[in-house]
Design an enzyme around this catalytic site. Structure first.
Site, PDB file in Angstrom:
ATOM      1  N   THR A 198      -7.527  -4.401 -10.350  1.00  0.00           N
ATOM      2  CA  THR A 198      -8.154  -4.816 -11.830  1.00  0.00           C
ATOM      3  C   THR A 198      -8.741  -3.940 -13.029  1.00  0.00           C
ATOM      4  O   THR A 198      -9.991  -3.698 -12.291  1.00  0.00           O
ATOM      5  CB  THR A 198      -8.439  -6.544 -11.741  1.00  0.00           C
ATOM      6  OG1 THR A 198      -7.382  -7.482 -11.116  1.00  0.00           O
ATOM      7  CG2 THR A 198      -8.573  -7.178 -13.079  1.00  0.00           C
ATOM      8  N   THR A 249     -13.197  -8.894 -11.892  1.00  0.00           N
ATOM      9  CA  THR A 249     -12.391  -9.261 -10.880  1.00  0.00           C
ATOM     10  C   THR A 249     -12.594  -9.337  -9.090  1.00  0.00           C
ATOM     11  O   THR A 249     -13.189  -9.488  -8.843  1.00  0.00           O
ATOM     12  CB  THR A 249     -11.720  -6.961 -10.447  1.00  0.00           C
ATOM     13  OG1 THR A 249     -11.208  -6.677  -9.508  1.00  0.00           O
ATOM     14  CG2 THR A 249     -13.884  -7.158 -10.540  1.00  0.00           C
TER      15      THR A 249
END
Ligand code: ASP
Length: 333
Positions: A198, A249
């Site tokens: 991410t 994330t």
């Protein structure tokens, strides 16, 4: 001498502006990097933070700084978003993204899109051009087409490294499913490296507004249309000027259940905590004990930034009008 003190004064009276980015957290260990690879990652992180900073420096909006920085990371195969997105169980790529404007709590998100080159830009279009907050799958792509976005082939997101990672994840899952006789338990046993990646950015502009955005390919070997926290406002992304802006994330299921981004901002807003304290509490005291691995980047309207994570490393970078570009990957940098 005269010139430099004038310059310093101009700097001190300038309205603060700043940006922080991340490229995912996980089992990032120095031993796994060649010097060339490490250098290339650091250069890409610097390029992304500087692209966002340039928008702010010119007087642009924090929302545009966030998308500029994220686009650099989405366009790079190094990170799990856009090109370089992980593979699903069916060997395709399904991406999620979201963005939030701290000045008015407007937000946009897309989930499970397969043919969008820069999902963060589509999330911004959802925020600005639709009456909705989150669009998913085919519908999101139909909206994209109507907005003039060109749809791309799913295989432009292919990378060899991610494909090998899928094959490893499948082999591990098959073995674990046989031993544990349970998909959920097998999934739970999968290493962190398959569950994190991410990219994201948070920024403060000269007008005093903050914004946050997050874009991801999700989790390796995901199936059944699994959606993580990244497109969920409050979980993976949150921004309000009164408290802070956060992009997360990590293992999305935990970030959704613990409402991570919004919880950090709530601690700032209602308990008067600093972003550093609020972030550390949620990442280390709330998530870690229950097995939720990952990290966040946080900014407030004063330009304070904090980047806590409970994994071995997190790709990250910051830059502000008073601090030079900082790039880090491992813990204690
Ligand atoms: N949070 C993302 C997800 O669960 C993955 C990540 O951050 O790497 O989809």
């Amino acid at each position: 001498m005269m010139l430099s003190s004038t310059a310093a004064l101009a700097h001190a009276t300038e309205k603060p502006f700043a940006i922080a980015i991340h490229g995912g957290a996980g089992t990032i260990q120095k031993a796994k990097f060649t010097p060339e690879r490490e250098k290339a990652y650091r250069a890409k992180l610097a390029e992304a933070v500087e692209a966002g900073y340039a928008v702010l420096d010119k007087g642009g909006e924090s929302l545009d700084a966030v998308t500029a920085a994220i686009n650099v990371l989405e366009n790079s195969p190094f990170f799990n978003a856009g090109k370089g997105a992980v593979y699903t169980h069916n060997e395709t790529h399904e991406m999620d993204a979201s963005i939030m404007d701290g000045k008015n709590r407007q937000a946009g998100a897309v989930a499970g899109v397969k043919h969008i080159e820069n999902p963060i830009n589509l999330a911004k279009l959802v925020m600005e051009e639709s009456v909705h907050v989150m669009l998913s799958g085919d519908g999101a792509e139909e909206f994209a087409r109507k907005q003039g976005v060109t749809l791309v082939d799913n295989n432009i997101f292919d990378t060899e490294g991610r494909y090998k990672s899928l094959l490893r994840a499948k082999a591990k899952m098959e073995k674990a499913e046989k031993e544990l006789k349970d998909y959920q338990a097998a999934h739970q046993s999968l290493d962190t490296e398959y569950k994190v990646g991410t990219v994201g950015a948070v920024a403060l502009d000269k007008m005093g507004n903050i914004a946050a955005g997050t874009s991801t390919g999700g989790m390796t070997n995901k199936r059944f249309g699994r959606i993580g926290d990244s497109p969920v406002i409050g979980a993976g992304t949150f921004a309000e000027n009164e408290s802070c802006a956060v992009s997360a994330t990590g293992h999305g299921e935990y970030f959704i259940r613990y409402n991570v981004a919004a919880d950090i901002c709530a601690r700032v807003k209602y308990q008067g905590k600093s972003i550093e304290q609020a972030g550390n509490e949620v990442i280390h005291d709330v998530l870690l004990p229950v097995g939720g691995t990952g990290g966040v980047i946080i900014i407030d309207t004063k330009g304070n930034m904090s980047l806590p994570f409970n994994t071995k490393g997190m790709y990250r970078a910051t830059k502000s009008n008073t601090t030079p570009t900082y790039v880090a990957i491992f813990k204690d940098e």
